[in-house]
Enzyme design. Structure first.
Site, mmCIF file in Angstrom:
data_model
loop_
_atom_site.group_PDB
_atom_site.id
_atom_site.type_symbol
_atom_site.label_atom_id
_atom_site.label_comp_id
_atom_site.label_asym_id
_atom_site.label_seq_id
_atom_site.Cartn_x
_atom_site.Cartn_y
_atom_site.Cartn_z
ATOM 1 N N LYS A 64 0.845 -1.209 0.000
ATOM 2 C CA LYS A 64 0.000 0.000 0.000
ATOM 3 C C LYS A 64 0.884 1.266 0.000
ATOM 4 O O LYS A 64 0.638 2.199 -0.753
ATOM 5 C CB LYS A 64 -0.948 -0.002 1.215
ATOM 6 C CG LYS A 64 -1.959 -1.148 1.166
ATOM 7 C CD LYS A 64 -3.000 -1.060 2.252
ATOM 8 C CE LYS A 64 -2.499 -1.506 3.592
ATOM 9 N NZ LYS A 64 -2.140 -2.938 3.677
ATOM 10 N N THR A 65 1.927 1.260 0.833
ATOM 11 C CA THR A 65 2.836 2.410 0.886
ATOM 12 C C THR A 65 3.582 2.533 -0.443
ATOM 13 O O THR A 65 3.776 3.645 -0.962
ATOM 14 C CB THR A 65 3.854 2.232 2.039
ATOM 15 O OG1 THR A 65 3.116 1.936 3.217
ATOM 16 C CG2 THR A 65 4.683 3.466 2.252
ATOM 17 N N ASP A 109 -0.988 6.525 6.657
ATOM 18 C CA ASP A 109 -1.025 5.074 6.839
ATOM 19 C C ASP A 109 -1.851 4.761 8.093
ATOM 20 O O ASP A 109 -1.971 5.624 8.973
ATOM 21 C CB ASP A 109 0.417 4.567 7.001
ATOM 22 C CG ASP A 109 0.536 3.088 6.708
ATOM 23 O OD1 ASP A 109 -0.445 2.483 6.255
ATOM 24 O OD2 ASP A 109 1.627 2.534 6.924
ATOM 25 N N THR A 158 -5.486 -1.516 7.010
ATOM 26 C CA THR A 158 -5.689 -2.962 6.969
ATOM 27 C C THR A 158 -7.112 -3.286 7.440
ATOM 28 O O THR A 158 -7.543 -4.423 7.365
ATOM 29 C CB THR A 158 -4.695 -3.661 7.937
ATOM 30 O OG1 THR A 158 -4.725 -2.961 9.180
ATOM 31 C CG2 THR A 158 -3.290 -3.655 7.381
ATOM 32 N N ARG A 218 6.428 -8.094 0.830
ATOM 33 C CA ARG A 218 7.290 -7.763 1.977
ATOM 34 C C ARG A 218 7.997 -9.016 2.504
ATOM 35 O O ARG A 218 9.204 -9.008 2.743
ATOM 36 C CB ARG A 218 6.465 -7.114 3.096
ATOM 37 C CG ARG A 218 7.339 -6.629 4.253
ATOM 38 C CD ARG A 218 6.512 -6.022 5.354
ATOM 39 N NE ARG A 218 5.833 -4.817 4.918
ATOM 40 C CZ ARG A 218 4.796 -4.264 5.538
ATOM 41 N NH1 ARG A 218 4.311 -4.811 6.631
ATOM 42 N NH2 ARG A 218 4.234 -3.165 5.079
#
Ligand code: ADE
Length: 337
Positions: A64-65, A109, A158, A218
């Protein structure tokens, strides 16, 4: 944290930034989202106006980032980054917003962790491009309205269900759900990262890491780096056997479950008869926070079909029994047929 561990974390952060895609071409997967964003960005650039606000949601580690940074890059805009828990007071948000330059992207975030008072200030900033601040208290209180420069808010979470519906409805540019990646996509991400980090890795070894990477970039990049370390220290080539050894040392099994994932499933099966059992009960039994269980452990276990969320609680599926090599009660065995 020891000095050595701290150094490793800083080094990993640096590497993560190096691995972050800088162009759509380098961003693998999430095709539908990419296609929508490309149109949104191109149209906004043609109109010479920042795109409308965007919301990204989905399990942790799916990028997402990364996507927020990429949107800013493609817009040729500056990105200012903060997070829900970091914005503690209305004044913090006011300071962030009034310091934006025209066309900036503001990335928040964990937006579900903003408190409600701050959320309300954010509404008017998103909708009217102005900041309504109440000064003073009681009868002498007055509202002042500050004009803000045009900006695009990109928020990530999330836990979309925790966002209030007025906040959700203000992401008029779109709300996008990031999905888990396929093994093929993760493998491409691993091969791209290996190239950037100058790591030599065979096709089969890359597949092996991909299978164990919980469908998330990740984890894939993290495992690639740890396997590289293992190969280097043991003076071995980074082949499939080396990947298997390195990841079993980290207690990651053949489908990517960690020790903690397995403990969660085992607890449901052995202490609570396979479920249904409430989230709070599981959290106490394994001494973990409910939010961590929901955000970090459960999405992948559900994706694998090892866990179900039912109205009466969590249930371990027959596939979880099979994976953990625990005998399934006889009346459940038909479910495996
Ligand atoms: N790193 C994180 N997400 C990525 C993606 N989707 N493609 C390439 N590298 C990534």
């Amino acid at each position: 944290m020891s000095k050595q561990e701290e150094k490793q974390v800083n080094n990993d952060k640096f590497l993560d930034a190096t691995l972050r895609p800088q162009k759509w071409h380098d961003y693998i997967g999430q095709e539908r989202i990419k296609n929508n964003l490309k149109i949104l960005i191109t149209a906004a650039k043609e109109r010479n106006h920042p795109p409308e606000h965007l919301l990204f949601y989905g399990p942790a580690g799916l990028g997402k980032t990364t996507i927020a940074n990429l949107v800013a890059k493609e817009l040729g805009a500056q990105i200012k980054i903060t997070s829900g828990p970091a914005v503690e007071r209305v004044g913090d948000l006011a300071s962030i917003l009034t310091n934006l330059s025209p066309g900036d992207v503001l990335f928040i975030d964990e937006v579900h962790r903003l408190n409600k008072l701050i959320e309300e200030v954010l509404y008017s900033a998103m909708e009217n491009g102005s900041l309504d601040i109440i000064i003073g208290k009681g009868p002498s209180a007055r509202t002042i309205q500050l004009e803000l420069p045009p900006f695009t808010l990109i928020a990530a979470t999330t836990r979309i269900a925790l966002l209030s519906s007025p906040l959700r409805s203000r992401f008029s540019g779109g709300t996008f759900r990031l999905n888990f990646y396929s093994v093929g996509e993760i493998k491409k991400i691993i091969q791209r990262s290996a190239k950037i980090l100058d790591i030599e890795i065979g096709d089969e070894a890359a597949t092996e890491i991909a299978i164990r990477s919980r469908s998330t970039p990740r984890a894939a990049n993290h495992f690639l780096k740890r396997c590289r370390d293992f190969a280097q220290v043991n003076k071995k080539p980074l082949d499939t056997e080396c990947v298997k050894e390195a990841l079993s040392l980290l207690e990651i099994d053949e489908v990517g479950l960690s020790q903690a994932d397995r403990e969660l499933l085992k607890t449901i099966i052995t202490k609570f008869g396979g479920g249904p059992v409430g989230l709070n009960t599981i959290a106490s039994a394994i001494s973990e926070e409910e939010a961590t269980i929901e955000d970090v452990y459960e999405p992948y276990l559900i994706q694998l079909g090892f866990l179900e969320r039912t109205p009466r609680g969590r249930v371990a599926t027959p596939h979880a029994y099979l994976h953990l090599e625990i005998n399934l009660p006889e009346d459940e065995q038909h479910k495996l047929l």
